[in-house]
Design a protein around this motif. Structure first.
Motif, PDB file in Angstrom:
ATOM      1  N   ILE A  33       0.839  -1.203   0.000  1.00 60.28           N
ATOM      2  CA  ILE A  33       0.000   0.000   0.000  1.00 60.28           C
ATOM      3  C   ILE A  33       0.872   1.251   0.000  1.00 60.28           C
ATOM      4  O   ILE A  33       0.651   2.184  -0.767  1.00 60.28           O
ATOM      5  CB  ILE A  33      -0.942  -0.010   1.218  1.00 60.28           C
ATOM      6  CG1 ILE A  33      -1.996  -1.107   1.062  1.00 60.28           C
ATOM      7  CG2 ILE A  33      -1.609   1.343   1.409  1.00 60.28           C
ATOM      8  CD1 ILE A  33      -2.857  -1.315   2.286  1.00 60.28           C
ATOM      9  N   GLY A  34       1.906   1.254   0.864  1.00 56.12           N
ATOM     10  CA  GLY A  34       2.785   2.415   0.938  1.00 56.12           C
ATOM     11  C   GLY A  34       3.550   2.674  -0.340  1.00 56.12           C
ATOM     12  O   GLY A  34       3.815   3.816  -0.700  1.00 56.12           O
ATOM     13  N   LEU A  35       3.906   1.604  -1.051  1.00 50.16           N
ATOM     14  CA  LEU A  35       4.672   1.726  -2.290  1.00 50.16           C
ATOM     15  C   LEU A  35       3.794   1.729  -3.532  1.00 50.16           C
ATOM     16  O   LEU A  35       4.293   1.685  -4.650  1.00 50.16           O
ATOM     17  CB  LEU A  35       5.709   0.598  -2.375  1.00 50.16           C
ATOM     18  CG  LEU A  35       6.821   0.682  -1.321  1.00 50.16           C
ATOM     19  CD1 LEU A  35       7.661  -0.590  -1.315  1.00 50.16           C
ATOM     20  CD2 LEU A  35       7.698   1.902  -1.549  1.00 50.16           C
ATOM     21  N   ASP A  36       2.486   1.777  -3.319  1.00 47.12           N
ATOM     22  CA  ASP A  36       1.518   1.973  -4.404  1.00 47.12           C
ATOM     23  C   ASP A  36       1.562   0.848  -5.426  1.00 47.12           C
ATOM     24  O   ASP A  36       1.560   1.081  -6.638  1.00 47.12           O
ATOM     25  CB  ASP A  36       1.762   3.333  -5.085  1.00 47.12           C
ATOM     26  CG  ASP A  36       0.511   3.865  -5.778  1.00 47.12           C
ATOM     27  OD1 ASP A  36      -0.590   3.604  -5.276  1.00 47.12           O
ATOM     28  OD2 ASP A  36       0.646   4.541  -6.812  1.00 47.12           O
ATOM     29  N   GLY A  40      -3.828  -1.396 -11.971  1.00 42.67           N
ATOM     30  CA  GLY A  40      -3.099  -0.602 -10.986  1.00 42.67           C
ATOM     31  C   GLY A  40      -3.852  -0.545  -9.666  1.00 42.67           C
ATOM     32  O   GLY A  40      -4.954  -1.085  -9.529  1.00 42.67           O
ATOM     33  N   PRO A  41      -3.281   0.117  -8.654  1.00 45.24           N
ATOM     34  CA  PRO A  41      -3.917   0.181  -7.329  1.00 45.24           C
ATOM     35  C   PRO A  41      -5.315   0.797  -7.405  1.00 45.24           C
ATOM     36  O   PRO A  41      -5.536   1.774  -8.127  1.00 45.24           O
ATOM     37  CB  PRO A  41      -2.967   1.064  -6.517  1.00 45.24           C
ATOM     38  CG  PRO A  41      -1.657   0.969  -7.223  1.00 45.24           C
ATOM     39  CD  PRO A  41      -1.991   0.830  -8.675  1.00 45.24           C
ATOM     40  N   SER A  42      -6.241   0.236  -6.674  1.00 42.32           N
ATOM     41  CA  SER A  42      -7.600   0.760  -6.652  1.00 42.32           C
ATOM     42  C   SER A  42      -7.641   2.087  -5.894  1.00 42.32           C
ATOM     43  O   SER A  42      -6.753   2.404  -5.090  1.00 42.32           O
ATOM     44  CB  SER A  42      -8.535  -0.234  -5.979  1.00 42.32           C
ATOM     45  OG  SER A  42      -8.245  -0.327  -4.590  1.00 42.32           O
ATOM     46  N   ALA A  43      -8.688   2.853  -6.144  1.00 48.34           N
ATOM     47  CA  ALA A  43      -8.854   4.126  -5.434  1.00 48.34           C
ATOM     48  C   ALA A  43      -8.987   3.887  -3.938  1.00 48.34           C
ATOM     49  O   ALA A  43      -8.465   4.661  -3.126  1.00 48.34           O
ATOM     50  CB  ALA A  43     -10.080   4.859  -5.974  1.00 48.34           C
ATOM     51  N   ARG A  44      -9.652   2.811  -3.561  1.00 45.52           N
ATOM     52  CA  ARG A  44      -9.818   2.514  -2.138  1.00 45.52           C
ATOM     53  C   ARG A  44      -8.482   2.140  -1.500  1.00 45.52           C
ATOM     54  O   ARG A  44      -8.210   2.508  -0.350  1.00 45.52           O
ATOM     55  CB  ARG A  44     -10.842   1.397  -1.957  1.00 45.52           C
ATOM     56  CG  ARG A  44     -12.243   1.813  -2.363  1.00 45.52           C
ATOM     57  CD  ARG A  44     -13.263   0.698  -2.188  1.00 45.52           C
ATOM     58  NE  ARG A  44     -13.525   0.410  -0.775  1.00 45.52           N
ATOM     59  CZ  ARG A  44     -14.478  -0.413  -0.357  1.00 45.52           C
ATOM     60  NH1 ARG A  44     -15.251  -1.041  -1.247  1.00 45.52           N
ATOM     61  NH2 ARG A  44     -14.672  -0.632   0.914  1.00 45.52           N
ATOM     62  N   GLN A  45      -7.632   1.416  -2.248  1.00 45.21           N
ATOM     63  CA  GLN A  45      -6.312   1.096  -1.706  1.00 45.21           C
ATOM     64  C   GLN A  45      -5.491   2.364  -1.514  1.00 45.21           C
ATOM     65  O   GLN A  45      -4.839   2.545  -0.485  1.00 45.21           O
ATOM     66  CB  GLN A  45      -5.572   0.127  -2.634  1.00 45.21           C
ATOM     67  CG  GLN A  45      -4.144  -0.181  -2.161  1.00 45.21           C
ATOM     68  CD  GLN A  45      -3.402  -1.135  -3.060  1.00 45.21           C
ATOM     69  OE1 GLN A  45      -3.962  -2.109  -3.556  1.00 45.21           O
ATOM     70  NE2 GLN A  45      -2.108  -0.871  -3.285  1.00 45.21           N
ATOM     71  N   ARG A  46      -5.526   3.250  -2.498  1.00 49.46           N
ATOM     72  CA  ARG A  46      -4.744   4.488  -2.395  1.00 49.46           C
ATOM     73  C   ARG A  46      -5.232   5.378  -1.252  1.00 49.46           C
ATOM     74  O   ARG A  46      -4.442   6.092  -0.629  1.00 49.46           O
ATOM     75  CB  ARG A  46      -4.779   5.234  -3.723  1.00 49.46           C
ATOM     76  CG  ARG A  46      -3.842   4.611  -4.751  1.00 49.46           C
ATOM     77  CD  ARG A  46      -3.769   5.380  -6.034  1.00 49.46           C
ATOM     78  NE  ARG A  46      -2.641   4.927  -6.830  1.00 49.46           N
ATOM     79  CZ  ARG A  46      -2.629   4.865  -8.159  1.00 49.46           C
ATOM     80  NH1 ARG A  46      -3.697   5.228  -8.848  1.00 49.46           N
ATOM     81  NH2 ARG A  46      -1.560   4.442  -8.797  1.00 49.46           N
TER      82      ARG A  46
END
Length: 408
Positions: A315-318, A369-375
């Protein structure tokens, strides 16, 4: 864990301790020239009593403490195991005091005018060190996760606990009754500064680079978060058979230390990857057991892992995250439903559908890519994600809570 496994583990631990004692004098001689003198100032020490099998807990904090030293403060590692000292000195230029004598350690700290003592775990030996009054005692942990160990009542023993962000604060205050919130200091995750600034390793053309990083099996039911004993081998074999993926397998360093099943499954996975890599040398399949785990995350298109620090670091590294789990947690409730796959669901798909649904989801998530909720979770977990900020926050917090004077 069977009685036989308990006896075997205890005998192995005793053998390692005897080995460490046997080489202690030789290792101590090699460290002597780099040891701070009694008249030097050592503002901060990092205390670590464990053997080399647990050295990963300390190693991820070496870069932040090297940065703290460069800021003009004296830093020294205080280690009690010679084999750990021998390993760590190959990975850092920080001075090391090797001693199993608390009297010698206490005398050294007093002569150095040490202001802060830092701990990266909750080893029983820490509580002998905690008898020293004067310096501030600061707990760091060795990762940010939703494991039950992150809400240990042992945190009350320290003057301060440095935590990643608001999510950890909420977890601790809700999980540990009568905990003083003034002890919690948010610093982000300094370990992510270096890998976040590195260029990722690109996978073979046309393949999705999947990092599968299960955690270890745990030493009890409350710590049983691992997929290694349930779906790991079948998942890896399914990905290896699918030409869409390049599989990077990074098991937790303690995998197999408590469970014969975990050791057996680990060997099965390693053998499968070795065979697949031999069949197709351009596929990029490999096992990673050394180096910075965050760099493995940066080199991936998607991270598949269990409830562990690897999930938080993704999560931190996107990086897109698929979380395998057997229990409900706040993070699972915040992620998109397809990002949180129960071990029962994964097992059913792997048995009945050869993992088709799971692998299709992995490929789609990697492409999207990362989801909006993950970001949206990143700030909640780590605070300010800007490069360099966590290290700066760590240095500022170390100075503030210990009262150490800037010497630079």
């Amino acid at each position: 864990m069977s009685i036989f496994e308990v006896v075997l583990r205890q005998s192995q631990l005793m053998s390692r301790k005897i080995h460490a004692v046997a080489v202690e004098k030789r290792v101590a001689r090699t460290l002597r020239n780099n040891l701070p003198g009694p008249s030097e100032t050592v503002d901060f020490v990092v205390f670590f009593a464990e053997g080399p099998a647990q050295s990963y807990q300390l190693e991820q904090w070496l870069a932040p403490f090297e940065a703290l030293q460069r800021s003009g403060h004296g830093v020294c590692l205080v280690l009690m195991n010679a084999l750990t000292a021998e390993l760590v000195t190959r990975r850092t230029g920080l001075p090391v005091l090797l001693s199993r004598s608390m009297e010698r350690i206490e005398t050294a700290l007093a002569s150095w005018g040490t202001s802060g003592i830092f701990y990266v775990n909750n080893s029983q030996a820490n509580f002998t060190m905690l008898r020293i009054s004067g310096p501030a005692h600061v707990h760091l942990s060795h990762g940010e996760s939703e494991k039950s160990s992150m809400v240990s009542n042992q945190l009350k023993a320290y003057d301060f606990a440095f935590i990643a962000g608001r999510a950890a604060r909420t977890r601790i205050l809700e999980g540990i009754p009568r905990f003083d919130p003034a002890k919690l200091v948010e610093i982000g995750r300094p370990q992510l500064d270096i890998p976040a600034a590195c260029s990722p390793v690109h996978p073979p053309a046309g393949r999705t680079n999947v990092l599968y990083a299960p955690t270890w099996e745990g030493d009890g039911k409350s710590m049983a978060y691992s997929s290694i004993t349930t779906v790991a081998a079948r998942l890896v074999e399914a990905m290896l058979a699918d030409g869409r993926f390049s599989v990077v397998f990074r098991p937790h360093p303690k995998t197999g230390t408590w469970s014969a099943t975990a050791r057996r499954e680990l060997a099965r996975i390693e053998k499968a990857i070795e065979a697949a890599a031999a069949r197709d040398k351009d596929a990029g399949h490999r096992v990673e057991v050394a180096g910075d785990s965050s760099l493995s995350i940066m080199g991936s298109d998607i991270v598949v892992c269990d409830i562990s620090a690897m999930a938080m670091d993704a999560i931190g590294l996107d990086r897109p995250l698929m979380l395998l789990h057997s229990t409900d947690t706040p993070m699972i409730r915040e992620l998109d439903p397809e990002q949180a796959l129960s071990l029962d669901e994964a097992a059913e798909d792997l048995l009945e559908g050869n993992g088709r649904d799971t692998l299709d989801t992995v490929a789609r998530m990697a492409a999207d890519g990362p989801s909006a909720r993950q970001r949206s979770l990143r700030d909640e977990v780590f605070g300010d994600p800007a490069l360099g900020r966590p290290t700066e926050r760590f240095i500022a917090a170390a100075i503030a809570v210990t009262g150490a004077d800037i010497q630079a």
